[in-house]
Write a protein that holds these residues in place. Structure first.
Motif, PDB file in Angstrom:
ATOM      1  N   SER A   4      -3.431  -9.397  28.168  1.00 44.17           N
ATOM      2  CA  SER A   4      -2.397  -9.070  29.162  1.00 44.17           C
ATOM      3  C   SER A   4      -2.946  -9.195  30.581  1.00 44.17           C
ATOM      4  CB  SER A   4      -1.861  -7.645  28.923  1.00 44.17           C
ATOM      5  OG  SER A   4      -2.923  -6.718  28.817  1.00 44.17           O
ATOM      6  N   TRP A   5      -3.788 -10.233  30.803  1.00 41.16           N
ATOM      7  CA  TRP A   5      -4.385 -10.472  32.120  1.00 41.16           C
ATOM      8  C   TRP A   5      -3.866 -11.760  32.749  1.00 41.16           C
ATOM      9  CZ3 TRP A   5     -10.059  -9.290  30.230  1.00 41.16           C
ATOM     10  CH2 TRP A   5     -10.195  -7.910  30.064  1.00 41.16           C
ATOM     11  N   SER A   6      -2.694 -12.214  32.378  1.00 41.74           N
ATOM     12  CA  SER A   6      -2.030 -13.419  32.861  1.00 41.74           C
ATOM     13  C   SER A   6      -2.633 -14.660  32.207  1.00 41.74           C
ATOM     14  CB  SER A   6      -2.086 -13.550  34.388  1.00 41.74           C
ATOM     15  OG  SER A   6      -3.293 -14.160  34.813  1.00 41.74           O
ATOM     16  N   ASN A   7      -1.906 -15.772  32.324  1.00 33.59           N
ATOM     17  CA  ASN A   7      -2.399 -17.013  31.718  1.00 33.59           C
ATOM     18  C   ASN A   7      -3.458 -17.701  32.560  1.00 33.59           C
ATOM     19  OD1 ASN A   7      -0.877 -18.049  33.806  1.00 33.59           O
ATOM     20  ND2 ASN A   7       0.691 -18.967  32.502  1.00 33.59           N
ATOM     21  N   GLU A  53      -8.232 -18.741  27.625  1.00 37.26           N
ATOM     22  CA  GLU A  53      -7.541 -19.957  27.197  1.00 37.26           C
ATOM     23  C   GLU A  53      -6.041 -19.743  27.360  1.00 37.26           C
ATOM     24  OE1 GLU A  53      -8.624 -21.573  23.430  1.00 37.26           O
ATOM     25  OE2 GLU A  53     -10.695 -21.926  24.039  1.00 37.26           O
ATOM     26  N   GLN A  54      -5.591 -19.882  28.611  1.00 34.72           N
ATOM     27  CA  GLN A  54      -4.178 -19.656  28.962  1.00 34.72           C
ATOM     28  C   GLN A  54      -3.716 -18.272  28.523  1.00 34.72           C
ATOM     29  OE1 GLN A  54      -2.295 -23.186  27.210  1.00 34.72           O
ATOM     30  NE2 GLN A  54      -2.356 -24.167  29.209  1.00 34.72           N
ATOM     31  N   GLY A  55      -4.582 -17.292  28.741  1.00 35.34           N
ATOM     32  CA  GLY A  55      -4.238 -15.901  28.449  1.00 35.34           C
ATOM     33  C   GLY A  55      -4.735 -15.391  27.120  1.00 35.34           C
ATOM     34  N   TYR A  56      -5.375 -16.244  26.327  1.00 30.54           N
ATOM     35  CA  TYR A  56      -5.863 -15.871  24.995  1.00 30.54           C
ATOM     36  C   TYR A  56      -7.389 -15.918  24.944  1.00 30.54           C
ATOM     37  CZ  TYR A  56      -1.065 -16.416  23.380  1.00 30.54           C
ATOM     38  OH  TYR A  56       0.298 -16.267  23.208  1.00 30.54           O
ATOM     39  N   ILE A  57      -7.954 -15.225  23.966  1.00 31.20           N
ATOM     40  CA  ILE A  57      -9.377 -15.288  23.703  1.00 31.20           C
ATOM     41  C   ILE A  57      -9.584 -15.511  22.203  1.00 31.20           C
ATOM     42  CG2 ILE A  57      -9.566 -12.748  23.491  1.00 31.20           C
ATOM     43  CD1 ILE A  57     -12.448 -13.028  24.603  1.00 31.20           C
ATOM     44  N   LEU A  58     -10.548 -16.346  21.874  1.00 32.62           N
ATOM     45  CA  LEU A  58     -10.938 -16.573  20.486  1.00 32.62           C
ATOM     46  C   LEU A  58     -12.177 -15.731  20.212  1.00 32.62           C
ATOM     47  CD1 LEU A  58     -10.620 -20.481  20.353  1.00 32.62           C
ATOM     48  CD2 LEU A  58      -8.830 -18.752  20.038  1.00 32.62           C
ATOM     49  N   LEU A  59     -12.075 -14.801  19.269  1.00 30.47           N
ATOM     50  CA  LEU A  59     -13.159 -13.877  18.953  1.00 30.47           C
ATOM     51  C   LEU A  59     -13.750 -14.212  17.586  1.00 30.47           C
ATOM     52  CD1 LEU A  59     -11.253 -10.703  20.137  1.00 30.47           C
ATOM     53  CD2 LEU A  59     -13.325 -11.577  21.217  1.00 30.47           C
ATOM     54  N   ALA A  60     -15.069 -14.256  17.515  1.00 30.16           N
ATOM     55  CA  ALA A  60     -15.739 -14.621  16.265  1.00 30.16           C
ATOM     56  C   ALA A  60     -15.263 -13.724  15.125  1.00 30.16           C
ATOM     57  CB  ALA A  60     -17.243 -14.505  16.435  1.00 30.16           C
ATOM     58  N   LYS A  61     -14.979 -14.340  13.986  1.00 27.72           N
ATOM     59  CA  LYS A  61     -14.421 -13.656  12.819  1.00 27.72           C
ATOM     60  C   LYS A  61     -15.454 -13.593  11.691  1.00 27.72           C
ATOM     61  CE  LYS A  61     -10.449 -14.168   9.604  1.00 27.72           C
ATOM     62  NZ  LYS A  61     -11.178 -14.535   8.372  1.00 27.72           N
ATOM     63  N   ASP A  62     -15.350 -12.544  10.860  1.00 31.11           N
ATOM     64  CA  ASP A  62     -16.226 -12.345   9.702  1.00 31.11           C
ATOM     65  C   ASP A  62     -17.698 -12.340  10.096  1.00 31.11           C
ATOM     66  OD1 ASP A  62     -13.917 -12.306   8.212  1.00 31.11           O
ATOM     67  OD2 ASP A  62     -14.099 -14.368   7.495  1.00 31.11           O
ATOM     68  N   VAL A  63     -17.999 -11.512  11.090  1.00 32.95           N
ATOM     69  CA  VAL A  63     -19.374 -11.376  11.574  1.00 32.95           C
ATOM     70  C   VAL A  63     -20.161 -10.447  10.650  1.00 32.95           C
ATOM     71  CG1 VAL A  63     -18.751 -11.858  13.961  1.00 32.95           C
ATOM     72  CG2 VAL A  63     -18.637  -9.505  13.123  1.00 32.95           C
ATOM     73  N   PRO A  64     -21.489 -10.397  10.769  1.00 35.22           N
ATOM     74  CA  PRO A  64     -22.297  -9.640   9.805  1.00 35.22           C
ATOM     75  C   PRO A  64     -22.224  -8.118   9.944  1.00 35.22           C
ATOM     76  CG  PRO A  64     -23.578 -11.414  10.805  1.00 35.22           C
ATOM     77  CD  PRO A  64     -22.319 -11.289  11.597  1.00 35.22           C
TER      78      PRO A  64
END
Length: 361
Positions: free
Chosen positions: A326-329, A333-344
């Motif tokens: 919710s910090w504007s586009n 990445e145009q308002g989105y973040i990709l967060l690492a999944k299935d980390v240890p």
């Protein structure tokens, strides 16, 4: 032999002084990513115009220019690297990962501590105990990739401003998604109604997703943004709209089992889900793209921000969550973040698996 030692010491001292003098006269060139001050000032002036920035005094403007200059140079230094060795939560450190990109944005005149205090909003003092977590069967269908944006279940990225209302935006994004999936209609809903009416939170002083979802469930629904627009300030609750002008119905909400990314994926495969994260680091503040592994804390006690997971996928062997912020586009990445999944570690990247919620209809 002993008498020659003072002469040797004197010669070494003279050599050191000569070297120091030559270094002072011919300092080493700055690194290529460090810009001349004149260019940074030009960028600062254009940045102020772009974001309509003004300051109460010349002294304050110079202070903010100094921070902007440091951030600009740090972005240059970061971008000059081909990979990043980060220290991440859960006891894993020194892990070399795919480099994310960072870039200047509207937060360029703030240090991380100021940024966190002005643009996050999770308030741990607002205590609420939801029903016990709802487990989904592990053998249930779960696509390898989910992106609710492609299904038209996500509204455009919004901007919370300096109101600490991330919790309201995260809750609303989850309700908007559920409503679209259930009814086929995407309606932009009112964060301001939650800021004004959720007595379990503190409005622009911060709040919690679970209290917001509980309020909407008890009232049966939530008003559209068009009918209850966002101001970014604490206001008086419009009770009539809260009770009688509802554009999306909500019956309840559920908690995803904590520290279980498999259960989180099963929930996200059905609808968008809210999560809390630690967004206090410089790299998070200036995130521009790529899969974010950190640095950030994996400690649930250090989360300070709420976002909404709207999907997950895998590219080039790396799994990631797709999160709406919710910090504007202009951010990420145009308002989105990709967060690492299935980390240890069990709490997930930036502790995202520590307390997820989703509404029910």
């Amino acid at each position: 032999m002993a008498s020659s030692r003072p002469c040797l010491v004197l010669l070494l001292s003279l050599a050191s002084l000569l070297q120091a003098s030559l270094t002072a006269a011919n300092p080493p060139p700055p690194p290529p990513w460090q810009l001349p001050e004149s260019e940074v000032r030009d960028r600062f002036s254009k940045w102020m115009t772009k974001y309509s920035k003004t300051y109460p005094s010349h002294e304050e403007e110079e202070k903010r220019f100094g921070i902007f200059k440091d951030n600009t140079n740090q972005i240059g230094a970061f971008s000059s690297q081909t990979s990043t060795t980060v220290v991440v939560g859960g006891g894993f450190s020194g892990q070399t990962v795919t480099t994310v990109t960072v870039g200047m944005n509207r937060f360029g005149d703030l240090v991380p501590d100021e940024f966190s205090k002005q643009f996050t909003g999770f308030n741990s003092t607002a205590v609420f105990q939801p029903a016990r977590p709802s487990f989904l069967p592990y053998d249930s269908f779960k696509p390898c990739c989910v992106d609710w944006r492609s299904s038209g279940a996500v509204t455009g990225v919004k901007f919370q401003g300096s109101c600490l209302s991330c919790w309201a935006f995260a809750a609303v994004a989850a309700i908007e998604g559920m409503n679209k999936i259930r009814t086929g209609e995407l309606v932009s809903l009112s964060e301001q109604e939650l800021v004004d009416c959720d007595g379990g939170s503190s409005g622009c002083g911060g709040g919690r997703v679970d209290t917001a979802l509980d309020l909407v469930a008890k009232r049966g629904g939530i008003t559209s943004e068009a009918d209850y627009p966002y101001s970014g300030f604490n206001g008086k609750c419009d009770v009539d709209k809260l009770l009688f002008d509802q554009d999306a119905s909500v019956k309840g909400f559920k908690a995803v089992p904590i520290n279980d990314e498999r259960q989180l994926a099963l929930a996200v495969a059905r609808q968008p889900v809210t999560v809390y994260v630690d967004a206090s680091t410089w790299e998070f503040q200036f995130y521009k793209g790529g899969i974010f592994h950190g640095p950030c804390s994996g400690d649930p006690a250090k989360v300070n921000h709420a976002i909404t997971i709207v999907g997950y996928c895998e590219e080039f062997g790396e799994k990631f969550w797709i999160a709406k912020n919710s910090w504007s586009n202009d951010w990420g990445e145009q308002g989105y973040i990709l967060l690492a999944k299935d980390v240890p570690w069990s709490t997930g990247t930036c502790a995202l698996a520590s307390s997820p919620f989703y509404p029910t209809a």
